[in-house]
Structure formats: C-alpha cells, structure tokens
Scaffold this motif. Structure first.
Motif, mmCIF file in Angstrom:
data_model
loop_
_atom_site.group_PDB
_atom_site.id
_atom_site.type_symbol
_atom_site.label_atom_id
_atom_site.label_comp_id
_atom_site.label_asym_id
_atom_site.label_seq_id
_atom_site.Cartn_x
_atom_site.Cartn_y
_atom_site.Cartn_z
ATOM 1 N N VAL A 37 -6.020 -4.391 4.063
ATOM 2 C CA VAL A 37 -5.349 -3.982 5.299
ATOM 3 C C VAL A 37 -3.860 -3.885 4.997
ATOM 4 O O VAL A 37 -3.182 -4.898 4.823
ATOM 5 N N ASP A 38 -3.369 -2.652 4.912
ATOM 6 C CA ASP A 38 -1.960 -2.419 4.584
ATOM 7 C C ASP A 38 -1.544 -1.082 5.180
ATOM 8 O O ASP A 38 -2.248 -0.087 5.031
ATOM 9 N N ASP A 39 -0.394 -1.066 5.854
ATOM 10 C CA ASP A 39 0.093 0.175 6.467
ATOM 11 C C ASP A 39 0.668 1.132 5.435
ATOM 12 O O ASP A 39 0.792 2.324 5.684
ATOM 13 N N SER A 40 0.996 0.639 4.263
ATOM 14 C CA SER A 40 1.530 1.482 3.194
ATOM 15 C C SER A 40 0.372 2.028 2.358
ATOM 16 O O SER A 40 -0.329 1.284 1.667
ATOM 17 N N ALA A 41 0.207 3.350 2.396
ATOM 18 C CA ALA A 41 -0.861 3.978 1.625
ATOM 19 C C ALA A 41 -0.650 3.794 0.122
ATOM 20 O O ALA A 41 -1.611 3.660 -0.630
ATOM 21 N N VAL A 42 0.607 3.741 -0.301
ATOM 22 C CA VAL A 42 0.926 3.571 -1.723
ATOM 23 C C VAL A 42 0.500 2.179 -2.198
ATOM 24 O O VAL A 42 -0.158 2.038 -3.240
ATOM 25 N N GLN A 43 0.868 1.150 -1.427
ATOM 26 C CA GLN A 43 0.502 -0.221 -1.799
ATOM 27 C C GLN A 43 -1.015 -0.408 -1.785
ATOM 28 O O GLN A 43 -1.582 -1.044 -2.677
ATOM 29 N N ALA A 44 -1.680 0.142 -0.765
ATOM 30 C CA ALA A 44 -3.131 0.034 -0.672
ATOM 31 C C ALA A 44 -3.805 0.732 -1.853
ATOM 32 O O ALA A 44 -4.767 0.217 -2.423
ATOM 33 N N ALA A 45 -3.276 1.898 -2.244
ATOM 34 C CA ALA A 45 -3.836 2.625 -3.384
ATOM 35 C C ALA A 45 -3.639 1.851 -4.683
ATOM 36 O O ALA A 45 -4.528 1.843 -5.551
ATOM 37 N N GLN A 46 -2.483 1.197 -4.831
ATOM 38 C CA GLN A 46 -2.241 0.388 -6.030
ATOM 39 C C GLN A 46 -3.244 -0.763 -6.113
ATOM 40 O O GLN A 46 -3.806 -1.036 -7.175
ATOM 41 N N LEU A 47 -3.459 -1.444 -4.994
ATOM 42 C CA LEU A 47 -4.429 -2.538 -4.974
ATOM 43 C C LEU A 47 -5.834 -2.035 -5.269
ATOM 44 O O LEU A 47 -6.593 -2.669 -6.003
ATOM 45 N N LYS A 48 -6.174 -0.901 -4.694
ATOM 46 C CA LYS A 48 -7.497 -0.320 -4.942
ATOM 47 C C LYS A 48 -7.671 0.015 -6.420
ATOM 48 O O LYS A 48 -8.722 -0.262 -7.010
ATOM 49 N N ASP A 49 -6.648 0.608 -7.052
ATOM 50 C CA ASP A 49 -6.713 0.944 -8.478
ATOM 51 C C ASP A 49 -6.913 -0.300 -9.345
ATOM 52 O O ASP A 49 -7.636 -0.267 -10.333
#
Length: 180
Positions: A37-49
């Motif tokens: 759960v993160d409003d920043s798409a960049v941070q969420a994508a980094q965590l997903k990667d």
C-alpha cells in the motif's frame, strides 16, 4: 530355476524382471501473498521488483483501496507507507488491527519518516517492523522473509492447536472462539 508364487499368479523362469514405475510429481509452489500500500507508483514498483520472484504481489495506491483489498484477500504480509493523501498509514494500520479478518496479518511500515516518535507510534499501533526510505533491497528482502516465516510458523501452530495430535480429529479449540 526361480519360482515365484504370489497373489498375482506364478512366474517361472531363470530371472525375475523388475518393473519400475516412475512417477514424476510436478512440484507445486504456493507463493505467499503480499499487499503493498503506497501512493507512490515508483516506490510500489521498486518494492514489487524486489519481491516478485518469491511472492505474489498486489499493489494498492490508496489507503482505502488497501483496506478493501486486505479484507478481501488472503495476505501473509502488508507493506504500508505512512505518508499518503487522505487516510494516512497510521490510521489504516489502526483499522487493520480492529478488523478480525486482518488483525493477524503482519504489517511492515515503509516510510520517509525516520524520527523515533513515528517509529514508536507505528510499533505501538501494531506494526511488526519499520523500514525508513530510501530502503535497501537486501534489507527489505531479509525483513520480509523473516516476517513471512514467522507468520507461517504462527499459522502452523494455530492449525496444530485445533487438531488432536493422536487422532487427527478437530478438538474443542476448532469450534470455540479464542478467548483471552
């Protein structure tokens, strides 16, 4: 001469030929589910990667969407940003702890707030860990792995406590709600 007599008939001959049946079972790997759960798409994508090779990842962009997904999914861990528009991460964490369905899911706070007061508040509200941004991929992976293992152990103990170990039959704990 060798003679074999068994329930399937008799075999006469100099050699008994062995039949080998090779059964290859396909290994089925069930991946644990993590909600980010993160409003920043960049941070969420980094965590997903960082985590997608080992875990099934779901991303929510808002706290409200995160609460809805957490209630509807079967997640083993939630990675939660604190600073979000609308409902912040602390409020969402409090709501997750109030819901019976989600109160047992471990939550790791990942935030840019690095002061001791914010960390203390998150841990008091029920978070199991606190990671400050910018985060290191190896640290995130190690902490997530640790909390997933602890969650799996806890689920195993809960299952075992509801079953009689001798007979394998459900015991009274299976039918009576937990009381403190």
């Amino acid at each position: 001469m060798f003679v074999y007599t068994g329930m399937y008939g008799s075999i006469y001959g100099n050699r008994l030929r062995k039949m080998h049946l090779l059964i290859v079972l396909e290994e089925v790997v069930i991946m644990e589910k993590i909600l980010i759960v993160d409003d920043s798409a960049v941070q969420a994508a980094q965590l997903k990667d960082i985590l997608e090779e080992e875990y099934d990842i779901t991303i929510a962009q808002t706290a409200e969407d995160g609460l809805r997904r957490a209630n509807g999914g079967n997640f083993s861990l939630i990675l939660l940003d604190v600073v979000m528009p609308g409902m912040d991460g602390f409020t969402l964490l409090k709501k997750l702890q109030e819901e019976i369905i989600t109160q047992s899911i471990p939550v790791i706070l990942i935030t840019s707030l690095s002061d001791v007061t914010s960390e203390q508040r998150g841990l008091i509200l029920g978070a199991v860990d606190y990671i400050a941004k910018p985060f290191n991929a190896l640290i995130v992976k190690a902490r997530v792995n640790t909390h997933i293992k602890l969650y799996q152990y806890r689920r195993q103990v809960e299952r075992q406590s509801m079953t009689d170990q001798l007979t394998g039959i459900a015991n009274r704990r299976k039918y009576r709600p937990f009381r403190i």
